[in-house]
Design an enzyme around this catalytic site. Structure first.
Site, PDB file in Angstrom:
ATOM      1  N   GLY A  10     -16.498   8.913   9.441  1.00  0.00           N
ATOM      2  CA  GLY A  10     -15.371   8.555   8.574  1.00  0.00           C
ATOM      3  C   GLY A  10     -15.704   8.811   7.103  1.00  0.00           C
ATOM      4  N   ASN A  35     -10.172   7.970  13.680  1.00  0.00           N
ATOM      5  CA  ASN A  35      -9.697   8.329  12.338  1.00  0.00           C
ATOM      6  C   ASN A  35     -10.642   9.316  11.654  1.00  0.00           C
ATOM      7  OD1 ASN A  35      -7.699   8.118  10.339  1.00  0.00           O
ATOM      8  ND2 ASN A  35      -8.964   6.727   9.135  1.00  0.00           N
ATOM      9  N   SER A 124     -14.746  -6.119   2.128  1.00  0.00           N
ATOM     10  CA  SER A 124     -13.769  -5.613   1.163  1.00  0.00           C
ATOM     11  C   SER A 124     -13.462  -6.671   0.116  1.00  0.00           C
ATOM     12  CB  SER A 124     -12.492  -5.273   1.936  1.00  0.00           C
ATOM     13  OG  SER A 124     -11.414  -5.129   1.051  1.00  0.00           O
ATOM     14  N   ALA A 125     -13.104  -6.211  -1.068  1.00  0.00           N
ATOM     15  CA  ALA A 125     -12.684  -7.124  -2.130  1.00  0.00           C
ATOM     16  C   ALA A 125     -11.447  -7.914  -1.724  1.00  0.00           C
ATOM     17  CB  ALA A 125     -12.385  -6.323  -3.396  1.00  0.00           C
ATOM     18  N   THR A 126     -10.763  -7.460  -0.702  1.00  0.00           N
ATOM     19  CA  THR A 126      -9.556  -8.157  -0.247  1.00  0.00           C
ATOM     20  C   THR A 126      -9.865  -9.597   0.196  1.00  0.00           C
ATOM     21  OG1 THR A 126      -7.566  -7.842   1.068  1.00  0.00           O
ATOM     22  CG2 THR A 126      -9.617  -7.379   2.176  1.00  0.00           C
ATOM     23  N   TYR A 148      -5.556  -7.106   8.459  1.00  0.00           N
ATOM     24  CA  TYR A 148      -6.750  -6.323   8.127  1.00  0.00           C
ATOM     25  C   TYR A 148      -7.714  -7.164   7.287  1.00  0.00           C
ATOM     26  CZ  TYR A 148      -9.776  -3.264   5.458  1.00  0.00           C
ATOM     27  OH  TYR A 148     -10.885  -2.704   4.864  1.00  0.00           O
ATOM     28  N   LYS A 152     -11.758  -8.835   7.968  1.00  0.00           N
ATOM     29  CA  LYS A 152     -12.960  -8.740   7.126  1.00  0.00           C
ATOM     30  C   LYS A 152     -13.531 -10.133   6.857  1.00  0.00           C
ATOM     31  CE  LYS A 152     -13.110  -4.350   6.903  1.00  0.00           C
ATOM     32  NZ  LYS A 152     -14.146  -3.659   7.666  1.00  0.00           N
ATOM     33  N   ASN A 178     -12.455  -0.195  -4.735  1.00  0.00           N
ATOM     34  CA  ASN A 178     -11.572   0.890  -4.270  1.00  0.00           C
ATOM     35  C   ASN A 178     -12.312   2.229  -4.198  1.00  0.00           C
ATOM     36  OD1 ASN A 178      -9.762  -1.319  -5.136  1.00  0.00           O
ATOM     37  ND2 ASN A 178      -8.152   0.143  -4.655  1.00  0.00           N
ATOM     38  N   LEU A 199      -3.734   5.167  -3.298  1.00  0.00           N
ATOM     39  CA  LEU A 199      -3.316   5.912  -4.494  1.00  0.00           C
ATOM     40  C   LEU A 199      -3.952   7.307  -4.604  1.00  0.00           C
ATOM     41  CD1 LEU A 199      -1.799   5.968  -7.173  1.00  0.00           C
ATOM     42  CD2 LEU A 199      -3.760   4.828  -8.226  1.00  0.00           C
ATOM     43  N   ARG A 289       4.974  -3.123  -4.663  1.00  0.00           N
ATOM     44  CA  ARG A 289       4.701  -3.072  -3.217  1.00  0.00           C
ATOM     45  C   ARG A 289       4.350  -4.490  -2.759  1.00  0.00           C
ATOM     46  NH1 ARG A 289      -0.104   0.888  -1.192  1.00  0.00           N
ATOM     47  NH2 ARG A 289      -1.353  -0.614  -2.360  1.00  0.00           N
ATOM     48  N   ASP A 292       0.778  -6.611  -3.045  1.00  0.00           N
ATOM     49  CA  ASP A 292      -0.127  -6.130  -4.103  1.00  0.00           C
ATOM     50  C   ASP A 292      -0.405  -7.218  -5.134  1.00  0.00           C
ATOM     51  OD1 ASP A 292      -0.597  -3.609  -3.197  1.00  0.00           O
ATOM     52  OD2 ASP A 292       0.698  -2.575  -4.642  1.00  0.00           O
TER      53      ASP A 292
END
Ligand code: NAD
Ligand code: UFG
Length: 330
Positions: A10, A35, A124-126, A148, A152, A178, A199, A289, A292
């Site tokens: 990936g 993927n 992830s920063a999420t 998702y 994490k 990102n 993006l 969006r 976000d």
């Protein structure tokens, strides 16, 4: 070290394989190609002169994964394999929870069973949710806005608990910001199927004329120009962080932000892309969006202090390398 890299064909995994090989580690890749493309293996061989062992398997399938642990003296695992499309995770939650959680559980179970002591996980920063930046590792995690993100946060907990119960098992959780850009050869990079969600791949397709224009999701955020601010990190810098992480891993669970520490707005990124590459990227401002947040960037000090890792590449490198890859491949 002999390192099993799941999801190694990936976007981030393939760049990390190059850095591992450059640092004289041996690599075994396990990827089911859900993927990614098998051609990436040839490209890795062309770039590095080494063709890593490759197993086309689903890493949720314990029966297929176990022989790899039986047949190779593995020192460490870097676990990239996962589904990552935020919007798709909302419409297919079970697929996301199953794939991302079962893979983590099966791998950690086999690590403990076969005495593999080092494990690096793609977080992830999420997991921080919507909190003021700069985001620091010690902040309390907040509920994420999609399945998702939950996979994490839950994988982080599964791994942390597994470490607590098993003395010899050590984990590094890398919270990526990102990731963008591509290898300088232009041979490997980010090539998502269908219309990109993120993006940078959207911008490269617009620049190439494959998509008509970029929709900028909102210009009424409380940011420098009203558009969303993110911490873009070159994928090669990110890949190098994995080498530092696995080489420095001793015991317990450690958590590191992997970002540059700098925020860049959507319009700043688009303008840099046009200036550096001398191409036009038509865009229009549309509504926000859903899900976000306005701003997300890292406090990247801990990785520098403890791992000796720091991002070296800037926005200009990111937009240049992303465009080179797009022109040569997509
Ligand atoms: P990617 O989709 O390019 O790579 C993931 C790879 O894993 C693919 O090659 C895919 O075929 C493979 N894979 C997926 N499920 C598998 C399974 N069950 N068995 C075997 N192989 C499987 O994604 P990426 O951008 O390289 O992301 C790598 C990791 O980093 C993912 O876990 C992702 O969630 C995480 N991450 C990515 C970003 C980002 O913006 N790219 C940000 C934060 C975290
Ligand atoms: N954006 C646009 N137009 C687009 C796509 C994005 O304006 O067509 C904007 C977004 O609104 C946001 C910024 O560009 O302000 C970045 O959006 P991305 O979709 O590229 O990235 P996100 O920050 O939303 O999310 C990414 C990954 C997540 C990961 C998160 C933190 O997609 O998986 O970074 O690491 F969790």
């Amino acid at each position: 070290m002999k390192i099993l890299v799941t999801g190694g064909l990936g976007f981030i995994g393939s760049h990390t394989v190059i850095e591992l090989l450059k640092n004289h580690h041996e690599v075994i890749i396990a990827d089911n190609l859900v993927n990614s493309k098998i051609e990436v293996l040839d490209k890795l061989a062309a770039i590095t002169g080494v063709r890593p062992d490759f197993y086309q398997i689903d890493v949720t399938d314990e029966a297929k994964l176990e022989p790899i642990f039986q047949n190779h003296p593995i020192d460490g695992v870097i676990h990239f394999a996962g589904l990552k499309a935020v919007g798709e995770s909302v419409s297919k939650p079970i697929e996301y929870y199953y794939n991302n959680l079962v893979s983590t559980m099966v791998l950690s179970k086999l690590c403990v069973k076969y005495g593999v002591q080092k494990f690096v996980f793609s977080s992830s920063a999420t997991v921080y949710g919507d909190q003021p930046s700069p985001l620091k590792e010690e902040m309390e995690l907040k509920k994420t806005t999609n399945p998702y993100g939950e996979t994490k946060a839950m994988s982080e907990r599964i791994l942390t608990d597994t470490v607590k119960a098993n003395d010899g098992f050590a984990v590094v959780l890398l919270r990526y910001f990102n990731p963008v850009g591509a290898h300088e050869s232009g041979l490997i990079g980010e090539d998502p199927n269908g219309i990109p969600n993120n993006l940078m791949p959207f911008v490269t397709k617009v620049a190439k004329g494959q998509l008509k224009k970029l929709s900028v999701f909102g210009n009424d955020y409380d940011t420098v120009d009203g558009t969303g601010v993110r911490d873009y990190i070159h994928v090669v810098d990110l890949a190098k962080a994995h080498v530092k992480a696995i080489e420095n891993l001793t015991k317990g669970t450690r958590v590191y932000n992997i970002g540059t520490g700098n925020g860049t707005s959507v319009l700043e990124l688009v303008n840099a892309f046009m200036k550096v590459n001398g191409v036009d990227v038509p865009y229009e401002i549309v509504g926000r969006r859903p899900g976000d947040i306005a701003t997300c960037f890292a406090d990247a000090a801990k990785a520098e202090t403890e791992l000796g890792w720091k991002a070296e590449l800037g926005i200009e490198d990111m937009v240049r390398d992303a465009w080179r890859f797009e022109q040569q491949n997509c």
